[in-house]
Design a protein around this motif. Structure first.
Motif, mmCIF file in Angstrom:
data_model
loop_
_atom_site.group_PDB
_atom_site.id
_atom_site.type_symbol
_atom_site.label_atom_id
_atom_site.label_comp_id
_atom_site.label_asym_id
_atom_site.label_seq_id
_atom_site.Cartn_x
_atom_site.Cartn_y
_atom_site.Cartn_z
ATOM 1 N N ASP A 150 89.922 20.614 -9.879
ATOM 2 C CA ASP A 150 90.938 21.585 -10.278
ATOM 3 C C ASP A 150 90.893 21.834 -11.781
ATOM 4 O O ASP A 150 90.858 20.896 -12.582
ATOM 5 C CB ASP A 150 92.334 21.090 -9.891
ATOM 6 C CG ASP A 150 92.557 21.075 -8.393
ATOM 7 O OD1 ASP A 150 91.815 21.782 -7.681
ATOM 8 O OD2 ASP A 150 93.464 20.349 -7.933
ATOM 9 N N PHE A 151 90.933 23.118 -12.160
ATOM 10 C CA PHE A 151 90.993 23.522 -13.569
ATOM 11 C C PHE A 151 89.859 22.886 -14.378
ATOM 12 O O PHE A 151 90.067 22.148 -15.341
ATOM 13 C CB PHE A 151 92.339 23.155 -14.193
ATOM 14 C CG PHE A 151 93.529 23.650 -13.415
ATOM 15 C CD1 PHE A 151 93.500 24.896 -12.812
ATOM 16 C CD2 PHE A 151 94.664 22.872 -13.277
ATOM 17 C CE1 PHE A 151 94.597 25.359 -12.082
ATOM 18 C CE2 PHE A 151 95.753 23.320 -12.551
ATOM 19 C CZ PHE A 151 95.721 24.574 -11.953
ATOM 20 N N GLU A 152 88.637 23.188 -13.957
ATOM 21 C CA GLU A 152 87.453 22.615 -14.593
ATOM 22 C C GLU A 152 87.246 23.178 -16.000
ATOM 23 O O GLU A 152 87.436 24.373 -16.230
ATOM 24 C CB GLU A 152 86.208 22.918 -13.755
ATOM 25 C CG GLU A 152 86.020 21.999 -12.564
ATOM 26 C CD GLU A 152 85.464 20.652 -12.971
ATOM 27 O OE1 GLU A 152 84.240 20.463 -12.928
ATOM 28 O OE2 GLU A 152 86.268 19.778 -13.337
ATOM 29 N N PRO A 153 86.839 22.349 -16.938
ATOM 30 C CA PRO A 153 86.497 22.833 -18.281
ATOM 31 C C PRO A 153 85.110 23.461 -18.286
ATOM 32 O O PRO A 153 84.379 23.397 -17.289
ATOM 33 C CB PRO A 153 86.510 21.551 -19.107
ATOM 34 C CG PRO A 153 86.085 20.496 -18.133
ATOM 35 C CD PRO A 153 86.698 20.894 -16.811
ATOM 36 N N ASN A 154 84.740 24.051 -19.417
ATOM 37 C CA ASN A 154 83.369 24.526 -19.575
ATOM 38 C C ASN A 154 82.425 23.339 -19.533
ATOM 39 O O ASN A 154 82.747 22.254 -20.044
ATOM 40 C CB ASN A 154 83.198 25.245 -20.925
ATOM 41 C CG ASN A 154 83.789 26.636 -20.905
ATOM 42 O OD1 ASN A 154 83.814 27.285 -19.873
ATOM 43 N ND2 ASN A 154 84.261 27.091 -22.070
ATOM 44 N N PRO A 155 81.220 23.514 -18.940
ATOM 45 C CA PRO A 155 80.240 22.414 -18.931
ATOM 46 C C PRO A 155 79.943 21.895 -20.332
ATOM 47 O O PRO A 155 79.694 20.697 -20.501
ATOM 48 C CB PRO A 155 79.006 23.062 -18.294
ATOM 49 C CG PRO A 155 79.553 24.156 -17.433
ATOM 50 C CD PRO A 155 80.752 24.680 -18.177
#
Length: 264
Positions: free
Chosen positions: A74-79
């Motif tokens: 959920d709500f992943e950051p930029n790689p």
């Protein structure tokens, strides 16, 4: 980079972060995460790695007021954010060890958490464990009792050794072997005592069996006293290789047998 913060009234913690989907976001932490926070030494205002955040999400310790308990994805950051804040291998292993100290992880949970942290799943390491046990067994306290089990005044009058056996897939046997000798050249063993410990990679210590040459009620009492010194050594060795020792309070008393009937 995400930051770790404490509420003004010190009643809890939150993480202030940014993701492409939400922009600025406040992750709140359940109180169940507090032992990890304390041992990992997170302080108000510290930067916090996304590896730590994702681990806490996996443990279901992170929530938001609007979305409730969050899953790992959920709500992943930029790689790029993940890479820039990633833990070193030693930091990741330290975090895993802290988590293991407080929470029982199933085999699948351990595999998932190690995948999140990008480290290998800890496993039983017979060579390493044997070395650790041998180093500690030679320095047992002078209070280690042997008068009833080996009929000697002191542990200094006894030969002590430690070894390991692989019992099967992800199972290991540990043996503490003690022997007293007679005669001037001390070549003929006359009394034996062994503490055999059965360990599962995922369940920890599952069984403790003790064998001795001459059984008696006093010897059985003394065996319990010996375990007070031996159990911490086993726990320390298992934790060193990343294996949770398990629920020791659920471990029943030793299965006491004649030495010749010992399982291995």
């Amino acid at each position: 980079m995400p930051t770790f913060n404490q509420l003004k009234d010190k009643s809890g913690y939150y993480i202030y972060a940014w993701t492409p989907k939400t922009g600025n976001i406040t992750y709140k932490l359940k109180s169940e995460a507090n032992p990890i926070i304390d041992d990992y030494d997170l302080r108000h205002g510290d930067d916090i790695s996304w590896d730590v955040i994702k681990s806490l999400k996996f443990l279901r310790f992170i929530y938001t007021d609007g979305s409730g308990i969050l899953e790992v994805g959920d709500f992943e950051p930029n790689p790029n954010q993940v890479q820039e804040t990633s833990l070193t291998k030693s930091q990741a292993k330290a975090l895993l060890k802290i988590i293991q100290d407080y929470y029982d992880l199933s085999e699948s949970q351990m595999e998932t958490l190690c995948s999140i942290l990008d480290i290998e799943v800890p496993g039983l390491n017979p060579t390493r464990i044997k070395k650790l046990l041998r180093n500690r067994i030679t320095s047992l306290s002078s209070t280690f009792p042997v008068s009833n089990t080996l009929r000697r005044k002191s542990i200094d009058d006894v030969t002590a050794s430690a070894t390991t056996w692989e019992l099967g897939d992800k199972e290991l046997g540990l043996r503490f072997l003690f022997a007293s000798f007679s005669g001037a050249d001390a070549t003929d063993p006359v009394e034996y005592l062994s503490h055999d410990v059965f360990v599962s990679e995922y369940l920890g210590i599952t069984k403790w069996v003790t064998g001795l040459t001459n059984r008696s009620r006093d010897a059985e009492v003394e065996i319990a006293q010996q375990m007070e010194q031996l159990v911490p050594i086993v726990v320390w060795a298992l934790k060193d290789v990343g294996v949770n020792p398990g629920q020791l309070e659920e471990l029943s008393g030793p299965d006491i047998r004649d030495f010749e009937d010992m399982p291995f």
